[in-house]
Design an enzyme around this catalytic site. Sequence first.
Site, mmCIF file in Angstrom:
data_model
loop_
_atom_site.group_PDB
_atom_site.id
_atom_site.type_symbol
_atom_site.label_atom_id
_atom_site.label_comp_id
_atom_site.label_asym_id
_atom_site.label_seq_id
_atom_site.Cartn_x
_atom_site.Cartn_y
_atom_site.Cartn_z
ATOM 1 N N ASP A 130 0.847 -1.191 0.000
ATOM 2 C CA ASP A 130 0.000 0.000 0.000
ATOM 3 C C ASP A 130 0.891 1.253 0.000
ATOM 4 O O ASP A 130 2.105 1.178 0.200
ATOM 5 C CB ASP A 130 -0.900 -0.023 1.241
ATOM 6 C CG ASP A 130 -2.051 0.975 1.165
ATOM 7 O OD1 ASP A 130 -2.364 1.447 0.049
ATOM 8 O OD2 ASP A 130 -2.634 1.282 2.215
ATOM 9 N N GLU A 184 2.578 4.848 -4.244
ATOM 10 C CA GLU A 184 2.554 5.703 -5.444
ATOM 11 C C GLU A 184 3.899 6.386 -5.736
ATOM 12 O O GLU A 184 4.171 6.605 -6.922
ATOM 13 C CB GLU A 184 1.440 6.758 -5.301
ATOM 14 C CG GLU A 184 0.041 6.207 -5.357
ATOM 15 C CD GLU A 184 -0.332 5.394 -4.124
ATOM 16 O OE1 GLU A 184 -1.048 4.383 -4.282
ATOM 17 O OE2 GLU A 184 0.094 5.750 -3.011
ATOM 18 N N ASP A 213 -8.826 3.517 -2.461
ATOM 19 C CA ASP A 213 -9.704 3.994 -1.396
ATOM 20 C C ASP A 213 -11.004 4.568 -1.947
ATOM 21 O O ASP A 213 -11.193 5.785 -2.003
ATOM 22 C CB ASP A 213 -8.973 5.041 -0.556
ATOM 23 C CG ASP A 213 -7.779 4.455 0.168
ATOM 24 O OD1 ASP A 213 -7.666 3.216 0.217
ATOM 25 O OD2 ASP A 213 -6.962 5.223 0.691
#
Length: 769
Positions: A410, A413, A484
Amino acid sequence: MINQLTDFTKDGQKITLNYENGPMILTVLTPEIMRFFQDRGNASNSYAIEGDKEIKTDFTVKNKGDHIEIATAKLIVKAYDDEKIDVFDEQGNPLVVDYRGKRTPIDRQMDEEHLKLAESEGHDVDKLLGKHDGDYYEVVKSLADDEEFYGLGDKTGYLNKRHYAYDNWNTDNPDPQVESFTRLYKSIPILLGLKNGHPYGIFFDNTYRNHIDLGKESNNYYYYSADNGNLDYYVIGGASLKAVVTNYTYLTGRVPMPQKWTLGYQQSRWGYSVSQKQVEKIAENLRKYDLPCDVLHLDIDYMKGYRVFTWRKDTYEAPEEFIKKMRKLGFRIITIIDPGVKKDDADYKIYQEGIEKGYFVKATDGTVYVNEVWPGDAVFPDFGRQKVRQWWAKNCKYLVDLGVSGIWDDMNEPASFRGEIPGDVVFHNEEEASTHNKMHNVYGHNMAKATYEGLKKYSGKRPFVITRAAYAGTQKFSTVWTGDNQSLWPHVQMMIPQLCNLGLSGFSFAGTDIGGFGADTTPELLTRWIEGALFSPLYRNHAALGTRSQEPWVFGKPTLSIYRKYLKLRYRFIPYLYDEFYREGKTGLPVMRPLVLNYENDPHVYNMNDEYMVGEDILTAPVVQEGQTKRAVYLPEGEWIDFWNGVEYAGRNTILVDAPIDKLPLFIKKNTILPWGKEVSHISDEPDESMTFRVFGKKGKYVHYQDNGTDFKYQKGEYNLYKVKVNKDGSVKVKLEKHGFGPVYRRITVQLPNKKIEFKYKNGEYVRK
């Protein structure tokens, strides 16, 4: 300008066009894939494509006077001296054609005063005006009136991307995702087109920030632009949209065979992992309420102060014993890992070792770059380097040794709390110093690859990795989810086009957070979500800390009973889903797919956002509107059978069906045979001794796959193939076509609409009992 007689060279399957602005290298990879490359001073390695994809291909190069023509058996390229290049199929139908006019940016009617106002509000005025620096380039292609676009991964909005524009810059944006978002967590720049009904693909392999406008600016052209990088794109042909997807996944890779249990239901929440007792209570309730489940996810709270590759000891007695206890109950544990490594000089081996070996990205002054994520001040592994990936993979052993069954990557990015990482921060492209600008979009890709390699090496099993950020080709290493989302009706609606476009983009193993991650779900929304996601390969309920609990028992009846009904139904379909992954490994075709992939000649399905198919044989039309209890369902060509009541319908027809809160409209193509799994609480480690095949209609044939469901022995031929055939006269034949896996089904039942026929395995054959 070029002179066709002298200004091109041919070297094997490479043709170099010596244009005034620099050579354009055209490479014939296969009869249906051509690469167009122009060196603009950047490293030319690809993160999406691994290995040599060039296949010996016959082709011709001819001087046609005003252009050079390169032709394979399937594609024709015409290169003109004004640097325009057009690609056609073998019949001369235009696929990808350079635009001959001039781009005309949208007139936004902003004078100097309003531009200053926009700048004061933080808008990029240069971008609004179409201004760019010297490294910028663009590719502009002609747009046909009836051209449709698909792919680009899980961008927000609708299935058909015509008239929209998007950015490829992996972004963690906590706001509710809406169709105006131009970017999310992934950059997957594969565009699948239907131009006058003729399919093609175009893949732009550039990791820098890039933009694609699919007719938003003009009905006459679409364009791709990049802030930097080489001009590097592939035109992909194929006789059908399916063939184009197959060719694209040949290029960038296919989803490897998953472990079978990963197709089971998965329960998660940010907050479960605060204590062992809380996780055990969730497990207890899942079994108490007879809810099949294979996986429990632990979010960031299981770690010691959010330090990666640690386990807190204050609220957990012994991680190994806890994980063993869960395993005995039929649950596997998946742990989250973030890339941000806590800055901790005192007592944290991961940080200290990374500093000592120089494994973290650095600021331009040579110091280790520090930003903030969950553990506070944090540093970031330089995953572009092989040594760093190997180090990360080695650290995964800690979790494998504890008994963890998979890792959830997670925040990769990479996300950061003190503003975006500056573009000039020093990241590496292997051992060559590079920048965040170049490596940003492949950061999650490289982290997923490292995690995959670690799990593979230390577990010996098919790795189960989930990643939020990705680039084209990440499907070779990881499952993905759409990030999300929120407990909103528009988000359950968006699930279908997002997962379908991910599938078309090579990401067959994908899912959404069922029930919604942020905000508070409702009983009706949760119910429609678990129904609508029934065939989503990743089938996980996940919610954020601070939202209302969304386990089904929280809402009582009828939510609980309906939820249970669909979890049990999901497990019945797992053998079919597993078979689809076997087929995906050979074709690259997604498990969950839009109708347009199967019926590309039917304009009714070009913009079909609220139905999807599973393989060739199952069609579902989820209810995604609050309060809706009836809905129209479009059935494409063929004959279809209502799964629930057996009623038959003709295709190319829209019907109105009842859809009360407990019903998912579900249809099976007539004369289809499907494997039908047992009703179980979780996927067993032991091979099944029997299998049932259900026949929808009066005839059909089906090939079913079986292996041990966990490791890589299937790659050495250790698997079985069963062929079930039902003839018009009602006769049934079952044959073990390949016996490479020791255990076989001792009994097979073929369930026809009006009777059951039993077979037993005897002397290497199936004989009727």
